[in-house]
Design a protein around this motif. Structure first.
Motif, mmCIF file in Angstrom:
data_model
loop_
_atom_site.group_PDB
_atom_site.id
_atom_site.type_symbol
_atom_site.label_atom_id
_atom_site.label_comp_id
_atom_site.label_asym_id
_atom_site.label_seq_id
_atom_site.Cartn_x
_atom_site.Cartn_y
_atom_site.Cartn_z
ATOM 1 N N SER A 65 0.825 -1.209 0.000
ATOM 2 C CA SER A 65 0.000 0.000 0.000
ATOM 3 C C SER A 65 0.861 1.262 0.000
ATOM 4 O O SER A 65 0.501 2.267 -0.615
ATOM 5 C CB SER A 65 -0.976 0.016 1.177
ATOM 6 O OG SER A 65 -0.291 0.071 2.414
ATOM 7 N N LEU A 66 2.004 1.216 0.677
ATOM 8 C CA LEU A 66 2.869 2.390 0.721
ATOM 9 C C LEU A 66 3.513 2.685 -0.632
ATOM 10 O O LEU A 66 3.855 3.825 -0.918
ATOM 11 C CB LEU A 66 3.949 2.226 1.796
ATOM 12 C CG LEU A 66 3.438 2.214 3.234
ATOM 13 C CD1 LEU A 66 4.575 1.931 4.196
ATOM 14 C CD2 LEU A 66 2.732 3.517 3.585
ATOM 15 N N ASN A 72 -2.190 5.558 -1.831
ATOM 16 C CA ASN A 72 -1.697 6.801 -1.245
ATOM 17 C C ASN A 72 -2.639 7.962 -1.536
ATOM 18 O O ASN A 72 -2.895 8.797 -0.664
ATOM 19 C CB ASN A 72 -0.278 7.108 -1.747
ATOM 20 C CG ASN A 72 0.748 6.269 -1.022
ATOM 21 O OD1 ASN A 72 0.877 6.355 0.182
ATOM 22 N ND2 ASN A 72 1.456 5.439 -1.759
ATOM 23 N N GLU A 73 -3.184 8.020 -2.743
ATOM 24 C CA GLU A 73 -4.125 9.088 -3.070
ATOM 25 C C GLU A 73 -5.404 8.976 -2.242
ATOM 26 O O GLU A 73 -5.994 9.988 -1.868
ATOM 27 C CB GLU A 73 -4.428 9.081 -4.562
ATOM 28 C CG GLU A 73 -3.253 9.562 -5.393
ATOM 29 C CD GLU A 73 -3.483 9.503 -6.890
ATOM 30 O OE1 GLU A 73 -4.545 9.012 -7.332
ATOM 31 O OE2 GLU A 73 -2.584 9.944 -7.630
ATOM 32 N N GLU A 74 -5.831 7.753 -1.931
ATOM 33 C CA GLU A 74 -7.033 7.567 -1.119
ATOM 34 C C GLU A 74 -6.835 8.117 0.289
ATOM 35 O O GLU A 74 -7.667 8.875 0.791
ATOM 36 C CB GLU A 74 -7.415 6.088 -1.064
ATOM 37 C CG GLU A 74 -7.969 5.569 -2.364
ATOM 38 C CD GLU A 74 -8.083 4.052 -2.397
ATOM 39 O OE1 GLU A 74 -7.988 3.397 -1.334
ATOM 40 O OE2 GLU A 74 -8.268 3.517 -3.503
ATOM 41 N N TRP A 75 -5.740 7.720 0.964
ATOM 42 C CA TRP A 75 -5.565 8.222 2.333
ATOM 43 C C TRP A 75 -5.280 9.715 2.337
ATOM 44 O O TRP A 75 -5.685 10.417 3.269
ATOM 45 C CB TRP A 75 -4.559 7.412 3.136
ATOM 46 C CG TRP A 75 -3.105 7.592 2.847
ATOM 47 C CD1 TRP A 75 -2.299 6.739 2.158
ATOM 48 C CD2 TRP A 75 -2.260 8.673 3.266
ATOM 49 N NE1 TRP A 75 -1.017 7.231 2.105
ATOM 50 C CE2 TRP A 75 -0.970 8.424 2.792
ATOM 51 C CE3 TRP A 75 -2.474 9.839 4.002
ATOM 52 C CZ2 TRP A 75 0.106 9.269 3.011
ATOM 53 C CZ3 TRP A 75 -1.400 10.702 4.224
ATOM 54 C CH2 TRP A 75 -0.134 10.411 3.734
ATOM 55 N N PRO A 96 5.680 6.503 6.259
ATOM 56 C CA PRO A 96 6.458 7.737 6.127
ATOM 57 C C PRO A 96 5.590 8.987 6.229
ATOM 58 O O PRO A 96 4.361 8.903 6.279
ATOM 59 C CB PRO A 96 7.010 7.604 4.701
ATOM 60 C CG PRO A 96 5.887 6.941 3.966
ATOM 61 C CD PRO A 96 5.278 5.971 4.968
ATOM 62 N N GLY A 97 6.231 10.120 6.209
ATOM 63 C CA GLY A 97 5.556 11.410 6.062
ATOM 64 C C GLY A 97 4.402 11.623 7.017
ATOM 65 O O GLY A 97 4.517 11.408 8.223
ATOM 66 N N LEU A 98 3.266 12.044 6.454
ATOM 67 C CA LEU A 98 2.096 12.361 7.265
ATOM 68 C C LEU A 98 1.504 11.141 7.958
ATOM 69 O O LEU A 98 0.760 11.283 8.939
ATOM 70 C CB LEU A 98 1.022 13.026 6.401
ATOM 71 C CG LEU A 98 1.374 14.407 5.852
ATOM 72 C CD1 LEU A 98 0.291 14.876 4.877
ATOM 73 C CD2 LEU A 98 1.548 15.409 6.966
ATOM 74 N N LEU A 99 1.803 9.942 7.473
ATOM 75 C CA LEU A 99 1.301 8.733 8.138
ATOM 76 C C LEU A 99 2.133 8.358 9.366
ATOM 77 O O LEU A 99 1.650 7.658 10.247
ATOM 78 C CB LEU A 99 1.310 7.546 7.167
ATOM 79 C CG LEU A 99 0.195 7.440 6.164
ATOM 80 C CD1 LEU A 99 0.419 6.232 5.247
ATOM 81 C CD2 LEU A 99 -1.147 7.336 6.842
ATOM 82 N N ALA A 100 3.373 8.810 9.408
ATOM 83 C CA ALA A 100 4.291 8.395 10.475
ATOM 84 C C ALA A 100 3.764 8.646 11.882
ATOM 85 O O ALA A 100 3.887 7.770 12.744
ATOM 86 C CB ALA A 100 5.653 9.050 10.273
#
Length: 141
Positions: A65-66, A72-75, A96-100
């Protein structure tokens, strides 16, 4: 309004179906592509509608998914809408990034029974104690 839109990469479809079935067994509702989208549907329109009609997005979090554009566009769309994202990690990956900073439910190294329990615990709202909490300070002698 439905409870969860389940976002996943096709490589994680088995996880998405298992998690979705567990959620429904807890009395909550899901929208999931494999179960709710039909041949001939406009995929983009259905994704947009799913994001609008669900309270939260549950993201099946994996290396697949990552690395996937659409997942990625969905989340990211859910994030832009201010929707709560509930990641469920199913393999050894690092968001990574905003998901971290988003706390995830980790099923990656669990057997079925433990995974079902962890998912249930992670999806239930936190509970306040229903008995008095002991005073942690100095105790009377």
């Amino acid at each position: 309004m439905k409870h969860y839109f389940v976002s996943y990469n096709l490589a994680d479809k088995a996880w998405a179906e298992w998690v979705s079935q567990q959620i429904e067994a807890l009395g909550m509702s899901v929208v999931m592509q494999a179960w709710d989208f039909e041949a001939g549907d406009n995929f983009v329109a259905r994704m947009h509608a799913a994001l609008q009609q669900c309270e939260r997005m549950l993201l099946i979090l994996s290396r697949h998914s990552l690395d996937a554009r659409f997942t990625n566009e969905e989340w990211q769309a859910a994030f832009a809408l201010g929707q709560r994202i509930v990641p469920v990690r199913v393999d050894d990956c690092r968001p990574p990034g905003l998901l971290a900073p988003i706390a995830y439910i980790d099923l990656s190294a669990l057997d079925e029974a433990a995974a079902a329990q962890a998912l249930k615990a992670g999806l239930q709202p936190p509970r306040r104690p229903n008995t008095p909490v002991p005073f942690p300070g100095r105790r009377a002698s």
